[in-house]
Design a protein around this motif. Structure first.
Motif, PDB file in Angstrom:
ATOM      1  N   LYS A 198      -3.156   4.167   0.848  1.00 62.41           N
ATOM      2  CA  LYS A 198      -4.341   4.342  -0.014  1.00 62.41           C
ATOM      3  C   LYS A 198      -4.078   3.804  -1.419  1.00 62.41           C
ATOM      4  O   LYS A 198      -4.850   3.004  -1.953  1.00 62.41           O
ATOM      5  CB  LYS A 198      -4.729   5.834  -0.099  1.00 62.41           C
ATOM      6  N   THR A 232      -1.703   1.893  -2.564  1.00 60.20           N
ATOM      7  CA  THR A 232      -1.391   0.457  -2.586  1.00 60.20           C
ATOM      8  C   THR A 232      -2.684  -0.358  -2.532  1.00 60.20           C
ATOM      9  O   THR A 232      -2.850  -1.344  -3.254  1.00 60.20           O
ATOM     10  CB  THR A 232      -0.497   0.094  -1.377  1.00 60.20           C
ATOM     11  N   THR A 235       1.626  10.024  -3.497  1.00 55.28           N
ATOM     12  CA  THR A 235       0.637  10.575  -4.421  1.00 55.28           C
ATOM     13  C   THR A 235       0.662  12.100  -4.332  1.00 55.28           C
ATOM     14  O   THR A 235       0.703  12.659  -3.242  1.00 55.28           O
ATOM     15  CB  THR A 235      -0.767  10.046  -4.079  1.00 55.28           C
ATOM     16  N   GLY A 244      -2.521  12.061   0.349  1.00 52.52           N
ATOM     17  CA  GLY A 244      -2.747  12.261   1.779  1.00 52.52           C
ATOM     18  C   GLY A 244      -1.883  13.367   2.356  1.00 52.52           C
ATOM     19  O   GLY A 244      -2.170  13.882   3.436  1.00 52.52           O
ATOM     20  N   ASP A 259      -0.668  -6.410   8.739  1.00 51.14           N
ATOM     21  CA  ASP A 259       0.425  -7.397   8.757  1.00 51.14           C
ATOM     22  C   ASP A 259       1.622  -6.903   9.573  1.00 51.14           C
ATOM     23  O   ASP A 259       2.472  -7.677   9.988  1.00 51.14           O
ATOM     24  CB  ASP A 259       0.865  -7.714   7.319  1.00 51.14           C
ATOM     25  N   ALA A 285      -2.760  -4.874   2.492  1.00 50.51           N
ATOM     26  CA  ALA A 285      -2.605  -4.865   1.035  1.00 50.51           C
ATOM     27  C   ALA A 285      -1.426  -5.751   0.646  1.00 50.51           C
ATOM     28  O   ALA A 285      -1.307  -6.160  -0.503  1.00 50.51           O
ATOM     29  CB  ALA A 285      -2.399  -3.443   0.539  1.00 50.51           C
TER      30      ALA A 285
HETATM   31  N1  LIG Z   1       3.334  -3.688   5.302  1.00 51.03           N
HETATM   32  C1  LIG Z   1       2.462  -3.055   4.579  1.00 51.03           C
HETATM   33  N2  LIG Z   1       2.864  -1.974   3.919  1.00 51.03           N
HETATM   34  C2  LIG Z   1       1.948  -1.337   3.162  1.00 51.03           C
HETATM   35  C3  LIG Z   1       0.610  -1.758   3.073  1.00 51.03           C
HETATM   36  N3  LIG Z   1      -0.044  -0.925   2.269  1.00 51.03           N
HETATM   37  C4  LIG Z   1       0.848  -0.013   1.872  1.00 51.03           C
HETATM   38  N4  LIG Z   1       2.052  -0.254   2.402  1.00 51.03           N
HETATM   39  C5  LIG Z   1       3.247   0.527   2.184  1.00 51.03           C
HETATM   40  O1  LIG Z   1       3.054   1.831   2.701  1.00 51.03           O
HETATM   41  C6  LIG Z   1       3.751   2.785   1.925  1.00 51.03           C
HETATM   42  C7  LIG Z   1       2.810   3.882   1.476  1.00 51.03           C
HETATM   43  O2  LIG Z   1       1.810   3.348   0.647  1.00 51.03           O
HETATM   44  P1  LIG Z   1       0.963   4.227  -0.368  1.00 51.03           P
HETATM   45  O3  LIG Z   1      -0.065   3.311  -0.901  1.00 51.03           O
HETATM   46  O4  LIG Z   1       1.836   4.919  -1.310  1.00 51.03           O
HETATM   47  O5  LIG Z   1       0.344   5.259   0.637  1.00 51.03           O
HETATM   48  P2  LIG Z   1      -0.684   6.415   0.266  1.00 51.03           P
HETATM   49  O6  LIG Z   1      -1.673   6.463   1.341  1.00 51.03           O
HETATM   50  O7  LIG Z   1      -1.167   6.248  -1.099  1.00 51.03           O
HETATM   51  O8  LIG Z   1       0.251   7.690   0.360  1.00 51.03           O
HETATM   52  P3  LIG Z   1      -0.075   9.139  -0.265  1.00 51.03           P
HETATM   53  O9  LIG Z   1      -0.864   8.904  -1.469  1.00 51.03           O
HETATM   54  O10 LIG Z   1       1.213   9.791  -0.531  1.00 51.03           O
HETATM   55  O11 LIG Z   1      -0.860   9.825   0.779  1.00 51.03           O
HETATM   56  C8  LIG Z   1       4.321   2.015   0.750  1.00 51.03           C
HETATM   57  O12 LIG Z   1       5.684   1.768   1.000  1.00 51.03           O
HETATM   58  C9  LIG Z   1       3.530   0.733   0.740  1.00 51.03           C
HETATM   59  O13 LIG Z   1       4.273  -0.371   0.244  1.00 51.03           O
HETATM   60  C10 LIG Z   1       0.248  -2.923   3.796  1.00 51.03           C
HETATM   61  O14 LIG Z   1      -0.903  -3.367   3.816  1.00 51.03           O
HETATM   62  N5  LIG Z   1       1.224  -3.524   4.550  1.00 51.03           N
END
Ligand SMILES: Nc1nc2c(ncn2[C@@H]2O[C@H](COP(=O)(O)OP(=O)(O)OP(=O)(O)O)[C@@H](O)[C@H]2O)c(=O)[nH]1
Ligand SMILES: [Mg+2]
Length: 622
Positions: A14, A16, A38, A61, A116, A150
């Motif tokens: 989310k 990212t 987060t 999350g 990806d 992302a």
């Molecule tokens: N390969 C890949 N990794 C991703 C992508 N988007 C996010 N990540 C990875 O996934 C992990 C979690 O990403 P976050 O964006 O922190 O996830 P979140 O949903 O915000 O997590 P919380 O806020 O803790 O719920 C990180 O290591 C990111 O680099 C993507 O599109 N591709």
């Protein structure tokens, strides 16, 4: 102006995605950056291709922080439900979707991210099938789905385009001129003082406006406003806003408080609500269960009283009265979520139907449930009439506050309710439900009917006596009499219009004898004791009620015409000669001193005359 939010399982990408879309890292806390997770709400914004700026609330999350998530999603217009392609649907994917549904956030875009990481198209198909299943459980088969990464940027343009389409199809936010800012963050900017942030709804805010913080009731003024880090003079509803507040210290404000115009919202300890329990709960909700309520950005403990069930099965709906542990500023129409405090679990959610019921509702009362249903689904006019059901007419301002109507909605509701005869206007800005009016009239009429039956020879009931029997305000009683055809008032007697004193032939003869005796010796008539003997006390009193005779004291009465002649002569004499004494009066009417004194003392008591030494001068009521 629009605000969207993220939703989805921990680590699904989310934050990212938000950073990729907006260029702003929503994980602002050091701890969040260290744990790359987060914890609390993050904020960003994005400019759509059509130029509109959209605020973004990024939520955590992780299940441990779901209460922070709840503080953020309250005011959003649309949500991005983020699902990582490698993991697919996970517990908080389901829970967040459920919460969005319970909060009635209809506009959701499914973002299948991290594509990806997937080389196998069959896997992707499987994940999409799972998503389809989940959505159809909620009857949401038509939600748009966009696959993105992302990391590579694939699909992001498509996502932005979809977002623009979804937001563009939504009706514009209505400005009710009742701004309401559920506060999700409070901080201090040195040199400026307290700053609060939130998603604004209900109306615009401008620099200089007087404001109030609820539930504390502390008042202050808006010193400055920012929206998306730009200084502005005013902000429209539907934006993220930071308000610099003068006159209130940051220590007196906390997340969950609400900023409004003064007097607009009152905190409450009791609220009637319609509630739906999630279908995947393990146990029914028990009557009086201890729960946590989340509404806007606030949360508090409460007990859920079940009004129409012994317990509420998973997946079913019912009527609740929530007894809150702490006062919370709620309004009709607010959506809320209930959770068990421990072990923490989301139970379901619903809609506040009455934020100020003012009384503990009895359970299992069909009439109470009917009323709640009408409150929930009635037309604006019907709801207005319902709010105007009370012991006394209500001021329009209070009705507006109870209903939470904007000015326009209020005037439409008023038109409708008047046209349909659901309410009555009584004096300036006061309205009463036609039903309450009828009830009040009925209780007066019943009281009078009983009285007339018991006292057929009395003209009516004395006004103060009636008032104390009914326990209503004198002014309300007067309004009823004035406005209702079947009620009438003569001198101090209230009666049913169709009531009249009816003498029996015998009583009628007695009355004739009394009047004859009074006329035979007009100014020195027989005393009341003697009259009572001629016709009976009832009949003599009735003649008084009918004003065929007038009593000047306990023992002397005159025929009404003779009494009037006495009074007008006394008035005339005082006007001409400035005063009159008992002797003059006695001689003028050829009566005795006893009668003359009795008449003058009686007029003193009415304020027609005023005793000064041995003479009477002009009284204040001459
Ligand atoms: N390969 C890949 N990794 C991703 C992508 N988007 C996010 N990540 C990875 O996934 C992990 C979690 O990403 P976050 O964006 O922190 O996830 P979140 O949903 O915000 O997590 P919380 O806020 O803790 O719920 C990180 O290591 C990111 O680099 C993507 O599109 N591709
Ligand atoms: Mg995150």
């Amino acid at each position: 102006m629009r605000v969207i939010g993220t939703a989805g399982h921990v680590d699904h990408g989310k934050s990212t995605l938000v950073e990729k879309l907006s260029g702003i890292n929503p994980d602002r806390l050091a701890e969040e950056q260290a744990r790359s997770m987060t914890i609390d709400l993050g904020f960003a914004w994005l400019d759509l291709p059509d130029g509109e700026t959209v605020g973004i609330v990024d939520v955590p999350g992780h299940r441990d922080f779901i209460e922070n998530m709840l503080a953020g999603v309250g005011g959003i217009d649309a949500a991005l439900l983020v699902i990582a392609a490698d993991e697919g649907i996970m517990p908080q994917t389901r829970e967040h979707l459920a919460i969005l549904q319970l909060l009635d956030i209809k506009n959701i875009i499914i973002v299948l991210t991290k594509v990806d990481l997937i080389d196998d198209p069959e896997w992707l198909e499987l994940v999409e099938l799972d998503i389809g299943d989940l959505l159809s459980q909620w009857k949401l088969d038509d939600l748009p789905l966009v696959a993105v990464s992302a990391h590579t940027g694939a699909g992001l343009d498509d996502l932005v385009q979809t977002l623009q389409t979804v937001l563009g199809e939504m009706p514009q936010r209505v400005n009710y001129h009742q701004p309401r800012l559920p506060i999700d963050r409070v901080f201090v900017v040195s040199g400026f003082g307290a700053v609060v942030t939130g998603t604004l709804s209900g109306g615009a805010l401008s620099v200089g406006d007087s404001i109030e913080i609820q539930p504390s009731g502390k008042t202050g003024r808006i010193r400055g406003l920012q929206s998306y880090r730009r200084k502005v003079d005013s902000v429209a509803p539907g934006s993220r806003v930071a308000v610099n507040v003068a006159g209130i210290s940051s220590g007196d404000i906390q997340r969950g408080d609400v900023l409004t115009y003064p007097g607009q919202i009152q905190p409450t300890l009791l609220a009637d609500a319609h509630f739906t329990q999630l279908s995947d709960m393990q146990h029914p909700l028990a009557h009086n269960a201890e729960v946590k309520i989340f509404c806007g950005a606030c949360e508090t403990l409460a007990n859920a009283r079940l009004l129409d069930a012994d317990s509420l099965a998973p997946g079913s709906s019912g009527w609740l009265q929530l007894r809150l542990r702490h006062p919370v500023p709620l309004s009709r129409g607010d959506r809320f979520i209930l959770r068990y405090p421990s072990p923490a679990e989301t139970i379901g959610g619903g809609l506040i139907i009455n934020a100020h019921p003012g009384r503990r509702l009895k359970r299992f009362q069909p009439q109470i449930i009917d009323e709640l249903e009408l409150r929930a689904s009635g037309t604006p006019g019907e709801r207005l009439a319902l709010a105007a059901r009370a012991d006394a007419p209500q001021h329009l301002d209070d009705l507006q506050k109870t209903l939470g109507y904007g000015d326009e909605e209020l005037s439409q509701a008023l038109d409708e309710a008047m046209r349909e005869g659901l309410i009555r206007r009584l004096g300036d800005q006061r309205y009463w439900a036609a039903e309450s009016w009828q009830q009040a009239v009925q209780s007066v009429a019943t009281e009078l009917r009983i009285y007339h039956k018991q006292h057929p020879l009395r003209l009516g009931m004395l006004r103060p006596q009636l008032q104390s029997r009914l326990k209503v305000k004198l002014s309300l009683l007067d309004t009823l009499i004035e406005n209702e055809d079947q009620l009438t008032q003569e001198s101090n007697f209230v009666r049913l219009r169709d009531h009249a004193i009816k003498f029996s032939p015998e009583q009628s003869d007695g009355a004739g004898r009394v009047m004859q005796a009074l006329l035979a010796d007009p100014y020195s008539p027989p005393g009341i004791a003697e009259l009572n003997q001629m016709a009976g006390e009832n009949v003599v009193r009735a003649l008084g009620d009918l004003r065929r005779l007038v009593r000047v004291n306990d023992s002397i009465a005159f025929a009404a015409d003779n009494y009037d002649r006495l009074v007008s002569e006394i008035r005339r004499h005082i006007r001409e000669s400035d005063e009159i004494d008992a002797k003059t009066l006695r001689d003028k009417f050829g009566t005795s001193r006893k009668y003359a004194i009795a008449v003058l003392e009686h007029l003193d008591s009415l304020g027609v005359t005023q005793r000064v030494g041995d003479v009477r001068k002009r009284g204040r009521n001459l």
